[in-house]
Design a protein around this motif. Sequence first.
Motif, mmCIF file in Angstrom:
data_model
loop_
_atom_site.group_PDB
_atom_site.id
_atom_site.type_symbol
_atom_site.label_atom_id
_atom_site.label_comp_id
_atom_site.label_asym_id
_atom_site.label_seq_id
_atom_site.Cartn_x
_atom_site.Cartn_y
_atom_site.Cartn_z
ATOM 1 N N ILE A 1 25.261 -19.671 -12.965
ATOM 2 C CA ILE A 1 24.685 -18.324 -12.916
ATOM 3 C C ILE A 1 23.222 -18.393 -12.475
ATOM 4 C CG2 ILE A 1 23.975 -16.338 -14.316
ATOM 5 C CD1 ILE A 1 26.478 -16.872 -16.055
ATOM 6 N N ILE A 2 22.481 -19.318 -13.052
ATOM 7 C CA ILE A 2 21.060 -19.456 -12.729
ATOM 8 C C ILE A 2 20.872 -19.820 -11.256
ATOM 9 C CG2 ILE A 2 19.005 -20.869 -13.164
ATOM 10 C CD1 ILE A 2 19.980 -21.009 -16.104
ATOM 11 N N LYS A 3 21.723 -20.686 -10.743
ATOM 12 C CA LYS A 3 21.607 -21.120 -9.349
ATOM 13 C C LYS A 3 21.986 -20.014 -8.365
ATOM 14 C CE LYS A 3 22.237 -26.103 -10.022
ATOM 15 N NZ LYS A 3 23.146 -27.272 -9.804
ATOM 16 N N LYS A 4 22.970 -19.201 -8.726
ATOM 17 C CA LYS A 4 23.496 -18.222 -7.781
ATOM 18 C C LYS A 4 22.823 -16.851 -7.878
ATOM 19 C CE LYS A 4 27.693 -18.176 -6.406
ATOM 20 N NZ LYS A 4 29.169 -18.070 -6.236
ATOM 21 N N ILE A 5 22.278 -16.523 -9.063
ATOM 22 C CA ILE A 5 21.704 -15.193 -9.271
ATOM 23 C C ILE A 5 20.193 -15.298 -9.409
ATOM 24 C CG2 ILE A 5 21.734 -13.117 -10.690
ATOM 25 C CD1 ILE A 5 24.404 -13.736 -9.324
ATOM 26 N N ASP A 6 19.479 -14.698 -8.487
ATOM 27 C CA ASP A 6 18.017 -14.744 -8.501
ATOM 28 C C ASP A 6 17.479 -13.663 -9.443
ATOM 29 O OD1 ASP A 6 15.403 -15.296 -7.947
ATOM 30 O OD2 ASP A 6 15.363 -14.147 -6.074
ATOM 31 N N LEU A 7 17.681 -13.925 -10.736
ATOM 32 C CA LEU A 7 17.307 -12.959 -11.751
ATOM 33 C C LEU A 7 17.012 -13.728 -13.038
ATOM 34 C CD1 LEU A 7 17.264 -9.786 -11.792
ATOM 35 C CD2 LEU A 7 19.517 -9.892 -12.851
ATOM 36 N N PRO A 8 15.931 -13.405 -13.741
ATOM 37 C CA PRO A 8 15.668 -14.075 -15.020
ATOM 38 C C PRO A 8 16.836 -13.894 -15.983
ATOM 39 C CG PRO A 8 13.744 -12.839 -14.318
ATOM 40 C CD PRO A 8 14.861 -12.445 -13.390
ATOM 41 N N ILE A 9 17.132 -14.927 -16.742
ATOM 42 C CA ILE A 9 18.269 -14.915 -17.662
ATOM 43 C C ILE A 9 17.778 -15.042 -19.101
ATOM 44 C CG2 ILE A 9 20.400 -16.080 -18.357
ATOM 45 C CD1 ILE A 9 20.600 -14.779 -15.610
ATOM 46 N N GLN A 10 18.278 -14.149 -19.950
ATOM 47 C CA GLN A 10 18.103 -14.262 -21.397
ATOM 48 C C GLN A 10 19.474 -14.612 -21.961
ATOM 49 O OE1 GLN A 10 15.756 -11.393 -23.896
ATOM 50 N NE2 GLN A 10 17.770 -10.719 -24.577
ATOM 51 N N ILE A 11 19.553 -15.668 -22.771
ATOM 52 C CA ILE A 11 20.857 -16.114 -23.247
ATOM 53 C C ILE A 11 20.860 -16.351 -24.743
ATOM 54 C CG2 ILE A 11 20.382 -18.567 -22.778
ATOM 55 C CD1 ILE A 11 23.380 -18.784 -21.979
ATOM 56 N N GLY A 12 21.975 -16.026 -25.366
ATOM 57 C CA GLY A 12 22.171 -16.294 -26.778
ATOM 58 C C GLY A 12 23.588 -16.715 -27.055
ATOM 59 N N GLY A 13 23.788 -17.240 -28.255
ATOM 60 C CA GLY A 13 25.126 -17.639 -28.668
ATOM 61 C C GLY A 13 25.185 -19.042 -29.234
ATOM 62 N N GLY A 14 24.964 -19.179 -30.531
ATOM 63 C CA GLY A 14 25.158 -20.451 -31.207
ATOM 64 C C GLY A 14 24.154 -21.534 -30.901
ATOM 65 N N ILE A 15 22.946 -21.179 -30.512
ATOM 66 C CA ILE A 15 21.912 -22.180 -30.175
ATOM 67 C C ILE A 15 21.220 -22.607 -31.464
ATOM 68 C CG2 ILE A 15 19.782 -22.577 -28.894
ATOM 69 C CD1 ILE A 15 21.002 -20.263 -26.988
ATOM 70 N N ARG A 16 21.340 -23.893 -31.794
ATOM 71 C CA ARG A 16 20.952 -24.334 -33.136
ATOM 72 C C ARG A 16 20.108 -25.603 -33.155
ATOM 73 N NH1 ARG A 16 26.578 -22.557 -34.198
ATOM 74 N NH2 ARG A 16 26.394 -20.530 -35.187
ATOM 75 N N SER A 17 19.488 -25.951 -32.038
ATOM 76 C CA SER A 17 18.630 -27.146 -32.057
ATOM 77 C C SER A 17 17.547 -27.029 -30.991
ATOM 78 C CB SER A 17 19.454 -28.415 -31.802
ATOM 79 O OG SER A 17 19.857 -28.486 -30.448
ATOM 80 N N ILE A 18 16.462 -27.766 -31.201
ATOM 81 C CA ILE A 18 15.372 -27.792 -30.233
ATOM 82 C C ILE A 18 15.832 -28.414 -28.922
ATOM 83 C CG2 ILE A 18 14.464 -30.013 -31.037
ATOM 84 C CD1 ILE A 18 12.350 -27.000 -29.890
ATOM 85 N N LYS A 19 16.765 -29.360 -29.001
ATOM 86 C CA LYS A 19 17.270 -29.983 -27.768
ATOM 87 C C LYS A 19 18.003 -28.960 -26.911
ATOM 88 C CE LYS A 19 19.934 -33.833 -25.888
ATOM 89 N NZ LYS A 19 20.471 -33.000 -24.796
ATOM 90 N N GLU A 20 18.823 -28.115 -27.536
ATOM 91 C CA GLU A 20 19.529 -27.082 -26.777
ATOM 92 C C GLU A 20 18.537 -26.128 -26.119
ATOM 93 O OE1 GLU A 20 23.611 -25.922 -28.834
ATOM 94 O OE2 GLU A 20 22.008 -26.135 -30.310
ATOM 95 N N ILE A 21 17.499 -25.772 -26.850
ATOM 96 C CA ILE A 21 16.473 -24.885 -26.295
ATOM 97 C C ILE A 21 15.828 -25.527 -25.078
ATOM 98 C CG2 ILE A 21 14.172 -23.915 -26.740
ATOM 99 C CD1 ILE A 21 15.124 -23.505 -29.668
ATOM 100 N N GLU A 22 15.406 -26.758 -25.210
ATOM 101 C CA GLU A 22 14.708 -27.435 -24.118
ATOM 102 C C GLU A 22 15.636 -27.708 -22.938
ATOM 103 O OE1 GLU A 22 12.872 -30.681 -26.213
ATOM 104 O OE2 GLU A 22 11.123 -29.439 -26.764
ATOM 105 N N ASP A 23 16.900 -27.974 -23.210
ATOM 106 C CA ASP A 23 17.874 -28.154 -22.114
ATOM 107 C C ASP A 23 18.046 -26.855 -21.334
ATOM 108 O OD1 ASP A 23 18.247 -30.789 -22.783
ATOM 109 O OD2 ASP A 23 20.185 -30.480 -23.783
ATOM 110 N N LEU A 24 18.139 -25.727 -22.046
ATOM 111 C CA LEU A 24 18.311 -24.435 -21.382
ATOM 112 C C LEU A 24 17.063 -24.046 -20.595
ATOM 113 C CD1 LEU A 24 20.189 -22.504 -24.205
ATOM 114 C CD2 LEU A 24 21.101 -23.036 -21.922
ATOM 115 N N LEU A 25 15.896 -24.304 -21.157
ATOM 116 C CA LEU A 25 14.663 -24.026 -20.429
ATOM 117 C C LEU A 25 14.565 -24.880 -19.173
ATOM 118 C CD1 LEU A 25 12.097 -23.710 -23.381
ATOM 119 C CD2 LEU A 25 13.027 -21.859 -21.974
ATOM 120 N N ALA A 26 15.002 -26.136 -19.281
ATOM 121 C CA ALA A 26 14.986 -27.031 -18.122
ATOM 122 C C ALA A 26 15.931 -26.544 -17.029
ATOM 123 C CB ALA A 26 15.359 -28.454 -18.547
ATOM 124 N N LEU A 27 17.009 -25.871 -17.424
ATOM 125 C CA LEU A 27 17.940 -25.306 -16.438
ATOM 126 C C LEU A 27 17.344 -24.113 -15.709
ATOM 127 C CD1 LEU A 27 21.457 -25.249 -18.171
ATOM 128 C CD2 LEU A 27 20.713 -26.712 -16.293
#
Length: 244
Positions: A68-94
């Motif tokens: 979605i991030i690669k194909k859609i030129d639009l900022p993304i806000q995402i939620g759903g079961g995110i429970r660790s700092i690693k998941e946060i940093e992985d998503l930010l890196a994406l």
Amino acid sequence: MIIPSLDILDNNIVRLYKGNYKQVKFYDYDLFNLAEKYKLGGAKILHIVDLSGSRNPKNRQIKLVEKIIKKIDLPIQIGGGIRSIKEIEDLLALGVSRIVIGSSAVTNIYETKKWFTKYSNNLVLAVDVVYRQNTFSEIKINGWVKSTGKDMIKLIYEYKKIGLKHLLCTDINKDGTLDGPNFNLYKNITRKFYDLRIQASGGISSIKDIENIKCTNVSSVIVGRALLEKRFNISEAIACWQKE
């Protein structure tokens, strides 16, 4: 701001009725075409709910999010079961712009406060509540299936102390119903937390609802089912929100 929402379950666009996975409605849209349509209609950010990840973090749809991030030129806000700092940093890196934190903000408050301190601009505190007439709004977690006995207002104050900027509040009994939003809930929150960027979610069914919810002074409103079922389109919603 009007924020269109897409709830994704096993790569399908769906809506749950009051968060109940047993009452799921599937929509026959191409996710990428629909997201592009929202963008062309004037949306400035897209809200994604990973329902698979919310139900079981091991089933997070990370490859789909990356696509979605690669194909859609639009900022993304995402939620759903995110429970660790690693998941946060992985998503930010994406390339995710904002990440919604719900259950962990209740069950792991000591660690979660550290996340909000470090990434205050990128994190959104989600309070998903059963509203009880201004007295006690109980937060539910883990895909809204677990009661906590914790009050919404007290939790928000805890995070405001450490620099909370973004708040997403969902009335569980309104979500996915098209019954109209809970105006009293949002008036109550904005009176107490007027300096937060508050997103309202749940129950929007018409342009009239959007006109009325502006009066509660929330910063944004998330719209899902009403757009999917063509009660109005994204351009009409944005025009209504911007109209003085």
